[in-house]
Design a protein around this motif. Structure first.
Motif, PDB file in Angstrom:
ATOM      1  N   LEU A   7       1.457  -1.505   0.579  1.00 43.84           N
ATOM      2  CA  LEU A   7       0.018  -0.254  -0.059  1.00 43.84           C
ATOM      3  C   LEU A   7       1.227   1.278   0.146  1.00 43.84           C
ATOM      4  N   LYS A   8       0.391   2.428  -1.155  1.00 41.28           N
ATOM      5  CA  LYS A   8       0.886   2.920  -0.645  1.00 41.28           C
ATOM      6  C   LYS A   8       0.754   4.772  -0.937  1.00 41.28           C
ATOM      7  N   ALA A   9      -0.759   4.578  -1.110  1.00 43.23           N
ATOM      8  CA  ALA A   9      -1.621   5.605  -1.018  1.00 43.23           C
ATOM      9  C   ALA A   9      -2.713   6.647  -0.659  1.00 43.23           C
ATOM     10  N   VAL A  10      -3.736   5.910   0.501  1.00 40.63           N
ATOM     11  CA  VAL A  10      -4.849   5.783   0.561  1.00 40.63           C
ATOM     12  C   VAL A  10      -5.831   7.579   0.385  1.00 40.63           C
ATOM     13  N   LEU A  11      -7.055   7.303  -0.997  1.00 43.07           N
ATOM     14  CA  LEU A  11      -7.342   8.023  -1.519  1.00 43.07           C
ATOM     15  C   LEU A  11      -8.669   8.637  -0.481  1.00 43.07           C
ATOM     16  N   PHE A  12      -9.050   9.592  -0.513  1.00 47.03           N
ATOM     17  CA  PHE A  12     -10.425  10.117   0.182  1.00 47.03           C
ATOM     18  C   PHE A  12     -11.687  10.485  -0.866  1.00 47.03           C
ATOM     19  N   ASP A  13     -12.880  10.262  -0.642  1.00 51.67           N
ATOM     20  CA  ASP A  13     -14.313  11.228  -1.290  1.00 51.67           C
ATOM     21  C   ASP A  13     -13.774  11.816   0.382  1.00 51.67           C
ATOM     22  N   ARG A  45      -0.134   9.631   7.483  1.00 51.82           N
ATOM     23  CA  ARG A  45       1.390  10.387   6.190  1.00 51.82           C
ATOM     24  C   ARG A  45       2.323  10.271   7.393  1.00 51.82           C
ATOM     25  N   ARG A  46       2.002   9.296   8.558  1.00 54.48           N
ATOM     26  CA  ARG A  46       2.678   9.061   9.528  1.00 54.48           C
ATOM     27  C   ARG A  46       3.780   7.709   9.343  1.00 54.48           C
ATOM     28  N   ALA A  47       2.649   7.153   8.314  1.00 55.13           N
ATOM     29  CA  ALA A  47       3.102   5.528   7.663  1.00 55.13           C
ATOM     30  C   ALA A  47       3.695   5.647   6.164  1.00 55.13           C
ATOM     31  N   GLY A  48       3.701   6.923   5.644  1.00 54.96           N
ATOM     32  CA  GLY A  48       5.259   7.330   4.510  1.00 54.96           C
ATOM     33  C   GLY A  48       3.734   6.875   3.566  1.00 54.96           C
ATOM     34  N   LEU A  49       2.034   7.183   3.861  1.00 54.02           N
ATOM     35  CA  LEU A  49       1.776   6.955   2.412  1.00 54.02           C
ATOM     36  C   LEU A  49       1.555   8.051   2.107  1.00 54.02           C
ATOM     37  N   ALA A  50       1.192   8.245   0.951  1.00 55.37           N
ATOM     38  CA  ALA A  50       0.307   9.464   0.145  1.00 55.37           C
ATOM     39  C   ALA A  50      -0.674   9.622  -0.175  1.00 55.37           C
ATOM     40  N   THR A  51      -1.681  11.184   0.211  1.00 53.96           N
ATOM     41  CA  THR A  51      -2.746  10.459   0.585  1.00 53.96           C
ATOM     42  C   THR A  51      -3.494  11.703  -0.976  1.00 53.96           C
ATOM     43  N   GLY A  52      -4.693  11.333  -1.222  1.00 52.62           N
ATOM     44  CA  GLY A  52      -5.297  12.277  -1.686  1.00 52.62           C
ATOM     45  C   GLY A  52      -6.872  12.518  -1.872  1.00 52.62           C
ATOM     46  N   VAL A  53      -7.770  12.629  -2.644  1.00 52.31           N
ATOM     47  CA  VAL A  53      -9.546  13.320  -2.718  1.00 52.31           C
ATOM     48  C   VAL A  53      -9.949  13.113  -3.739  1.00 52.31           C
ATOM     49  N   VAL A  54     -10.876  12.130  -3.908  1.00 52.35           N
ATOM     50  CA  VAL A  54     -11.600  12.305  -5.220  1.00 52.35           C
ATOM     51  C   VAL A  54     -13.195  12.274  -5.042  1.00 52.35           C
ATOM     52  N   SER A  55     -13.161  13.256  -5.782  1.00 50.29           N
ATOM     53  CA  SER A  55     -14.532  14.045  -5.884  1.00 50.29           C
ATOM     54  C   SER A  55     -15.338  14.546  -6.896  1.00 50.29           C
ATOM     55  N   PRO A  83      -1.587  18.800   3.994  1.00 47.92           N
ATOM     56  CA  PRO A  83      -2.310  18.913   2.526  1.00 47.92           C
ATOM     57  C   PRO A  83      -1.804  17.742   2.109  1.00 47.92           C
ATOM     58  N   PHE A  84      -3.133  17.378   0.673  1.00 50.20           N
ATOM     59  CA  PHE A  84      -3.148  16.169  -0.261  1.00 50.20           C
ATOM     60  C   PHE A  84      -2.045  16.457  -1.180  1.00 50.20           C
ATOM     61  N   ASP A  85      -1.518  14.987  -1.365  1.00 49.84           N
ATOM     62  CA  ASP A  85      -0.029  15.135  -2.445  1.00 49.84           C
ATOM     63  C   ASP A  85      -1.375  15.467  -4.333  1.00 49.84           C
ATOM     64  N   HIS A 118       0.495   1.751  -8.634  1.00 47.98           N
ATOM     65  CA  HIS A 118      -0.687   0.905 -10.205  1.00 47.98           C
ATOM     66  C   HIS A 118      -1.494   1.348  -8.763  1.00 47.98           C
ATOM     67  N   PRO A 119      -3.240   0.621  -9.330  1.00 51.90           N
ATOM     68  CA  PRO A 119      -4.013   0.889  -8.433  1.00 51.90           C
ATOM     69  C   PRO A 119      -4.359  -0.091  -7.780  1.00 51.90           C
ATOM     70  N   SER A 120      -2.782  -1.172  -7.244  1.00 49.09           N
ATOM     71  CA  SER A 120      -3.570  -2.030  -6.470  1.00 49.09           C
ATOM     72  C   SER A 120      -2.408  -1.540  -5.247  1.00 49.09           C
ATOM     73  N   GLN A 121      -1.626  -0.074  -5.912  1.00 49.97           N
ATOM     74  CA  GLN A 121      -1.569   0.135  -4.825  1.00 49.97           C
ATOM     75  C   GLN A 121      -1.491   0.957  -3.520  1.00 49.97           C
ATOM     76  N   VAL A 122      -2.895   1.336  -4.513  1.00 45.99           N
ATOM     77  CA  VAL A 122      -4.608   2.726  -3.414  1.00 45.99           C
ATOM     78  C   VAL A 122      -5.046   1.832  -3.010  1.00 45.99           C
ATOM     79  N   ALA A 123      -5.263   2.608  -1.967  1.00 45.16           N
ATOM     80  CA  ALA A 123      -6.476   1.798  -1.485  1.00 45.16           C
ATOM     81  C   ALA A 123      -7.625   3.847  -1.144  1.00 45.16           C
ATOM     82  N   PHE A 124      -9.273   3.341  -1.200  1.00 45.10           N
ATOM     83  CA  PHE A 124      -9.927   4.835  -1.783  1.00 45.10           C
ATOM     84  C   PHE A 124     -10.700   4.509  -0.706  1.00 45.10           C
ATOM     85  N   VAL A 125     -11.310   5.165   0.159  1.00 50.29           N
ATOM     86  CA  VAL A 125     -12.381   5.004   1.363  1.00 50.29           C
ATOM     87  C   VAL A 125     -13.310   6.602   0.963  1.00 50.29           C
ATOM     88  N   GLY A 126     -14.939   5.530   1.278  1.00 46.81           N
ATOM     89  CA  GLY A 126     -15.276   6.981   0.576  1.00 46.81           C
ATOM     90  C   GLY A 126     -16.792   6.219   1.452  1.00 46.81           C
TER      91      GLY A 126
END
Length: 192
Positions: A7-13, A45-55, A83-85, A118-126
């Protein structure tokens, strides 16, 4: 960029997940983070993962909002929780047939491309089924964090459900390090 496991990033609604949903919000002063949003984002962020917003922002297509108003609200979200990446916004309406509006995977795929993942390295929370469907269509991990607007059938259909954002993050980080995930029935914390 670091990460835990694969897991390299977590995206959020945005609305109903990171911030209290104000329908067609055009006023940055109405932005209120969900209760567990900041601690959850800090943990990611402490875990070293990127963050983003998808809306989805169909208010633009409906003539209820301008892109500048949406961007001003996004800037306020970034001030409070960033800040979001990466940010991805769909300005289209439900009948426009675009590839970006959730449940289509376009915004998640675009965020992955921006992050070089790659999408498999990303999680999405909504907070709704369309969020889970978009993540599945993109090939990403998904966690549903139900609110009062989440339908029971959306909760039942979700593979992973967390009671709040902190729980979602812990499930994602635990799964990335071999921990077990669970599917509680509780709904998300009320706003702060």
């Amino acid at each position: 960029m670091g990460g835990t496991g694969t897991l390299k990033a977590v995206l959020f609604d945005r609305d109903g997940t990171l911030v209290v949903d104000v329908p067609y919000n055009r006023d940055p002063q109405l932005v209120r983070p969900m209760e567990s949003a900041l601690p959850a984002l800090e943990r990611v962020r402490r875990a070293g993962l990127a963050t983003g917003v998808v809306s989805n922002q169909s208010g633009i297509a409906r003539g209820l909002l301008t892109m500048n108003q949406v961007l001003a609200v996004n800037q306020r979200v970034d001030e409070l929780l960033g800040p979001f990446d990466v940010w991805e916004i769909c300005p289209h309406g439900p009948v426009d047939g675009c590839a970006c509006r959730k449940p289509a995977p376009g915004m998640i795929l675009a965020a992955c491309s921006t992050l070089g993942l790659h999408p498999s390295q990303v999680a999405f929370v909504g907070d709704i089924g369309a969020d889970m469907e978009a993540a599945a269509a993109a090939g990403s991990h998904a966690v549903l964090v139900p609110t009062h607007v989440t339908r029971i059938e959306e909760i039942e259909a979700a593979e992973v459900v967390a009671e709040n954002l902190q729980g979602a993050v812990e499930l994602l980080l635990g799964a990335a390090t071999g921990g077990a995930s669970r599917k509680p029935d509780a709904r998300q914390d009320p706003p702060a």
